[in-house]
Design a protein around this motif. Structure first.
Motif, PDB file in Angstrom:
ATOM      1  N   LEU A 303       1.589  37.942  65.122  1.00 28.92           N
ATOM      2  CA  LEU A 303       1.531  39.130  65.972  1.00 28.92           C
ATOM      3  C   LEU A 303       1.647  40.403  65.141  1.00 28.92           C
ATOM      4  CD1 LEU A 303       1.466  40.475  68.729  1.00 28.92           C
ATOM      5  CD2 LEU A 303       3.944  40.116  68.893  1.00 28.92           C
ATOM      6  N   GLN A 304       2.565  40.425  64.186  1.00 28.69           N
ATOM      7  CA  GLN A 304       2.721  41.615  63.343  1.00 28.69           C
ATOM      8  C   GLN A 304       1.483  41.864  62.495  1.00 28.69           C
ATOM      9  OE1 GLN A 304       6.498  41.896  61.187  1.00 28.69           O
ATOM     10  NE2 GLN A 304       7.410  40.434  62.608  1.00 28.69           N
ATOM     11  N   PHE A 305       0.910  40.783  61.969  1.00 30.37           N
ATOM     12  CA  PHE A 305      -0.304  40.923  61.158  1.00 30.37           C
ATOM     13  C   PHE A 305      -1.430  41.545  61.984  1.00 30.37           C
ATOM     14  CE2 PHE A 305      -4.424  39.173  59.898  1.00 30.37           C
ATOM     15  CZ  PHE A 305      -4.487  39.547  58.563  1.00 30.37           C
ATOM     16  N   ILE A 306      -1.636  41.022  63.193  1.00 31.37           N
ATOM     17  CA  ILE A 306      -2.712  41.543  64.042  1.00 31.37           C
ATOM     18  C   ILE A 306      -2.440  42.998  64.421  1.00 31.37           C
ATOM     19  CG2 ILE A 306      -3.843  41.292  66.279  1.00 31.37           C
ATOM     20  CD1 ILE A 306      -3.325  38.284  66.051  1.00 31.37           C
ATOM     21  N   THR A 309      -3.684  45.507  61.929  1.00 28.51           N
ATOM     22  CA  THR A 309      -5.122  45.651  61.697  1.00 28.51           C
ATOM     23  C   THR A 309      -5.668  46.787  62.543  1.00 28.51           C
ATOM     24  OG1 THR A 309      -5.856  44.168  63.473  1.00 28.51           O
ATOM     25  CG2 THR A 309      -5.279  43.154  61.355  1.00 28.51           C
ATOM     26  N   GLN A 310      -6.834  47.256  62.151  1.00 26.71           N
ATOM     27  CA  GLN A 310      -7.518  48.282  62.924  1.00 26.71           C
ATOM     28  C   GLN A 310      -8.606  47.687  63.799  1.00 26.71           C
ATOM     29  OE1 GLN A 310      -8.981  50.951  59.928  1.00 26.71           O
ATOM     30  NE2 GLN A 310      -6.947  51.498  59.182  1.00 26.71           N
ATOM     31  N   THR A 311      -8.826  46.383  63.685  1.00 28.35           N
ATOM     32  CA  THR A 311      -9.972  45.760  64.339  1.00 28.35           C
ATOM     33  C   THR A 311      -9.604  44.725  65.391  1.00 28.35           C
ATOM     34  OG1 THR A 311     -10.042  44.170  62.521  1.00 28.35           O
ATOM     35  CG2 THR A 311     -11.478  46.097  62.346  1.00 28.35           C
ATOM     36  N   GLN A 312      -8.419  44.101  65.292  1.00 29.69           N
ATOM     37  CA  GLN A 312      -8.102  42.966  66.150  1.00 29.69           C
ATOM     38  C   GLN A 312      -6.961  43.246  67.124  1.00 29.69           C
ATOM     39  OE1 GLN A 312      -9.865  40.278  66.259  1.00 29.69           O
ATOM     40  NE2 GLN A 312     -11.042  40.331  64.363  1.00 29.69           N
ATOM     41  N   ARG A 313      -6.577  44.499  67.291  1.00 28.19           N
ATOM     42  CA  ARG A 313      -5.410  44.795  68.118  1.00 28.19           C
ATOM     43  C   ARG A 313      -5.693  44.748  69.604  1.00 28.19           C
ATOM     44  NH1 ARG A 313      -3.206  50.168  65.190  1.00 28.19           N
ATOM     45  NH2 ARG A 313      -5.438  50.577  65.188  1.00 28.19           N
ATOM     46  N   SER A 314      -6.949  44.845  69.992  1.00 28.39           N
ATOM     47  CA  SER A 314      -7.278  44.910  71.414  1.00 28.39           C
ATOM     48  C   SER A 314      -8.574  44.145  71.673  1.00 28.39           C
ATOM     49  CB  SER A 314      -7.433  46.370  71.855  1.00 28.39           C
ATOM     50  OG  SER A 314      -7.824  46.447  73.202  1.00 28.39           O
ATOM     51  N   PHE A 360       0.098  31.927  73.211  1.00 34.20           N
ATOM     52  CA  PHE A 360      -0.247  33.249  73.737  1.00 34.20           C
ATOM     53  C   PHE A 360       0.907  33.931  74.457  1.00 34.20           C
ATOM     54  CE2 PHE A 360      -4.509  31.893  72.770  1.00 34.20           C
ATOM     55  CZ  PHE A 360      -5.093  33.077  72.357  1.00 34.20           C
ATOM     56  N   ALA A 361       1.939  33.180  74.785  1.00 32.47           N
ATOM     57  CA  ALA A 361       3.132  33.825  75.335  1.00 32.47           C
ATOM     58  C   ALA A 361       3.730  34.770  74.302  1.00 32.47           C
ATOM     59  CB  ALA A 361       4.149  32.778  75.758  1.00 32.47           C
ATOM     60  N   GLY A 362       3.576  34.446  73.020  1.00 30.87           N
ATOM     61  CA  GLY A 362       4.093  35.315  71.966  1.00 30.87           C
ATOM     62  C   GLY A 362       3.103  36.351  71.483  1.00 30.87           C
ATOM     63  N   LEU A 363       1.885  36.331  72.049  1.00 33.01           N
ATOM     64  CA  LEU A 363       0.851  37.279  71.619  1.00 33.01           C
ATOM     65  C   LEU A 363       0.450  38.220  72.749  1.00 33.01           C
ATOM     66  CD1 LEU A 363      -1.472  34.839  69.583  1.00 33.01           C
ATOM     67  CD2 LEU A 363       0.322  36.355  68.706  1.00 33.01           C
ATOM     68  N   TYR A 364       1.368  38.453  73.663  1.00 33.87           N
ATOM     69  CA  TYR A 364       1.063  39.290  74.829  1.00 33.87           C
ATOM     70  C   TYR A 364       0.449  40.641  74.465  1.00 33.87           C
ATOM     71  CZ  TYR A 364       1.940  42.737  78.458  1.00 33.87           C
ATOM     72  OH  TYR A 364       1.803  43.773  79.330  1.00 33.87           O
ATOM     73  N   PRO A 365       0.949  41.369  73.464  1.00 39.30           N
ATOM     74  CA  PRO A 365       0.386  42.706  73.199  1.00 39.30           C
ATOM     75  C   PRO A 365      -1.097  42.717  72.869  1.00 39.30           C
ATOM     76  CG  PRO A 365       2.511  42.464  72.117  1.00 39.30           C
ATOM     77  CD  PRO A 365       2.134  41.104  72.605  1.00 39.30           C
ATOM     78  N   ILE A 366      -1.641  41.620  72.325  1.00 36.11           N
ATOM     79  CA  ILE A 366      -3.054  41.647  71.942  1.00 36.11           C
ATOM     80  C   ILE A 366      -3.966  41.133  73.043  1.00 36.11           C
ATOM     81  CG2 ILE A 366      -2.436  41.342  69.523  1.00 36.11           C
ATOM     82  CD1 ILE A 366      -3.564  38.503  69.750  1.00 36.11           C
ATOM     83  N   VAL A 367      -3.400  40.601  74.152  1.00 30.57           N
ATOM     84  CA  VAL A 367      -4.252  40.102  75.239  1.00 30.57           C
ATOM     85  C   VAL A 367      -4.048  40.892  76.531  1.00 30.57           C
ATOM     86  CG1 VAL A 367      -4.356  37.793  74.265  1.00 30.57           C
ATOM     87  CG2 VAL A 367      -2.565  38.343  75.933  1.00 30.57           C
TER      88      VAL A 367
END
Length: 470
Positions: A303-306, A309-314, A360-367
């Motif tokens: 999550l921190q890595f994503i 980034t400038q490309t994969q955050r959203s 994906f429960a831990g990747l909520y900010p990017i989805v």
């Protein structure tokens, strides 16, 4: 120049034909470095017309033609007997795995060893390493390869091979592509410090021992400022130290500005270690495959890595694919050439959905910006009818802003019922498409109540009427 395919031999035929005719016409023999420009021009023009691999250079560029000539060594080439007859031209060695070819031919192994004696002039090495060849490679002394740009070692051995000697320990000051497939290269930690111009580092199907760990790899990442593609693939879950066998504590993070593609296959612990030590703000293609693991999928570093980034955050689109042996989720942004895929190698379907929900429960900010969600379920009807709905509900929870859900027609009513019963995504529109048609847009909108012949997922109570989704 990086090579990925076996060169066509037609240019070699043209070279031999033109050189032979030139010598016959002039009634004398000539060393190849003394061939006049008009002969090399004809060779280049003909090769340019028949080869799709050559760039669209001008027909008569101004540079020295002799730099375009390479000695091409492959299966059946009499290198051992004829190499000494040629001048000191760059050498290309291509002996890849080819179906239907006996890769234990002694003559080719001898030719390979003869070519390797000219390490100063080799610009490409592509070898399918057999056990007999491996034994001969161990007899090579340590050599420098100052001209080597592409090193690719592969094997079709089921369990992989370990190259223990220092034959390819370098240095490699001009190496651009390093590709190891099922080969554990014990000298890799001596190779990487000299390979500062690496563009592609591809470590594929790493065997169970003898390989470089992600923690050790981080020691060399800061010097790889030109790296564009990084592949780290383990052959199986046992292709790694026992848990606790090493500690990952990088000193800061290396910024890889040129990195565009990052591919990983292994367990989440190794990925977390790798991502803790790198930043890749411009990564365009991010592909992750996890083995089935009994432990919790730790994705905090992911999550921190994503987020850095400038490309994969959203992302605005999510596609879920379920097959017999794996499940994957692909995230994309409409109209942009970006992709992120997370895949888990596991079965059955209930466990697949549980693993994906946990990740994906831990990747909520990017989805949270996903608007379109599509499910492609390649499953038998009986397995899909018996699936526990709980993991599917958990999978949907992080996608709080989804507006449209696209589903195979045979499961659309089940999912609609589950979402309505649980009060999830109250404003979502459910669309169905014909099974077997995998398209980002639905074939037909299902705006009417589900067919009464379609039974909902196995539940302990009677289903309530299904709400129409406008």
């Amino acid at each position: 120049m990086a090579y990925s395919k076996l060169k066509e031999r037609r240019s070699n035929v043209v070279l031999s034909f033109l050189v032979e005719n030139y010598m016959n016409d002039t009634k004398k023999y000539a060393a190849i470095e003394r061939l006049p420009d008009e002969v090399l021009t004809e060779i280049f023009i003909f090769d340019r017309l028949i080869s799709i691999s050559l760039p669209k250079w001008p027909l008569r560029p101004p540079w020295n033609w002799h730099r375009l000539v390479h000695l091409f060594c492959t299966y059946g080439t009499p290198v051992k007997n004829n190499l000494d007859c040629w001048p000191a031209l760059p050498i290309v060695m291509q002996y890849p795995f080819l179906l239907g070819l006996n890769h234990s031919e002694i003559s080719d192994e001898d030719n390979i060893m003869a070519a390797l004696q000219n390490s100063d002039h080799i610009c490409e090495i592509w070898l399918n390493v057999t056990t007999p060849l491996l034994e001969k490679l161990t007899t090579l002394p340590q050599e420098s390869f100052p001209a080597l740009e592409h090193l690719e070692l592969e094997t079709n051995s089921d369990n992989g091979l370990i190259l223990l000697n220092e034959s390819f320990a370098g240095p490699f000051p001009n190496l651009h592509v390093l590709h190891l497939a099922k080969i554990a290269f014990t000298a890799l930690q001596r190779v990487l410090p000299s390979a500062r111009d690496l563009v592609v580092l591809h470590l594929e199907s790493l065997p169970s021992s003898g390989y470089i760990t992600p923690a050790a790899l981080l020691d060399f990442v800061p010097i790889m400022t030109r790296l564009e593609r990084l592949y780290l693939h383990f052959h199986s879950p046992i292709s790694r130290p026992i848990s606790g066998g090493y500690r990952c504590a990088p000193q800061g993070r290396a910024v890889l500005l040129a990195l565009k593609r990052l591919t990983f296959r292994g367990v989440s612990e190794d990925l977390e270690c790798l991502l803790s030590g790198i930043d890749a703000p411009g990564v365009m293609d991010f592909d992750i495959t996890f083995f089935n693991q009994a432990t919790i999928f730790d994705t905090s570093q992911l999550l921190q890595f994503i987020s850095r980034t400038q490309t994969q955050r959203s992302h605005d689109t999510a596609d879920l694919y379920c097959s017999e042996n794996d499940i994957s989720m692909a995230l994309a942004q409409g109209g942009r050439p970006l992709r992120m895929r997370l895949r888990v190698l596991c079965m059955p379907l209930d466990w697949q959905l549980s693993c994906m929900a946990e990740i994906f429960a831990g990747l909520y900010p990017i989805v949270r910006d996903v608007r379109n969600f599509q499910i492609n379920a390649i499953r038998s009807d009986s397995e899909q009818d018996d699936v526990d709905p709980s993991p599917l509900l958990e999978l949907f929870r992080p996608f709080t802003n989804v507006k449209d859900v696209f589903l195979p027609q045979h499961i659309a009513s089940h999912v609609r019922y589950i979402l309505e019963r649980e009060g999830l995504l109250p404003n979502v529109r459910v669309a169905s498409f014909i099974r077997g048609t995998f398209s980002p847009t639905p074939v037909s909108m299902d705006s009417s109540p589900p067919n009464s012949d379609l039974e909902p997922l196995s539940l302990n109570h009677s289903p309530s009427p299904i709400v129409e989704f406008e």
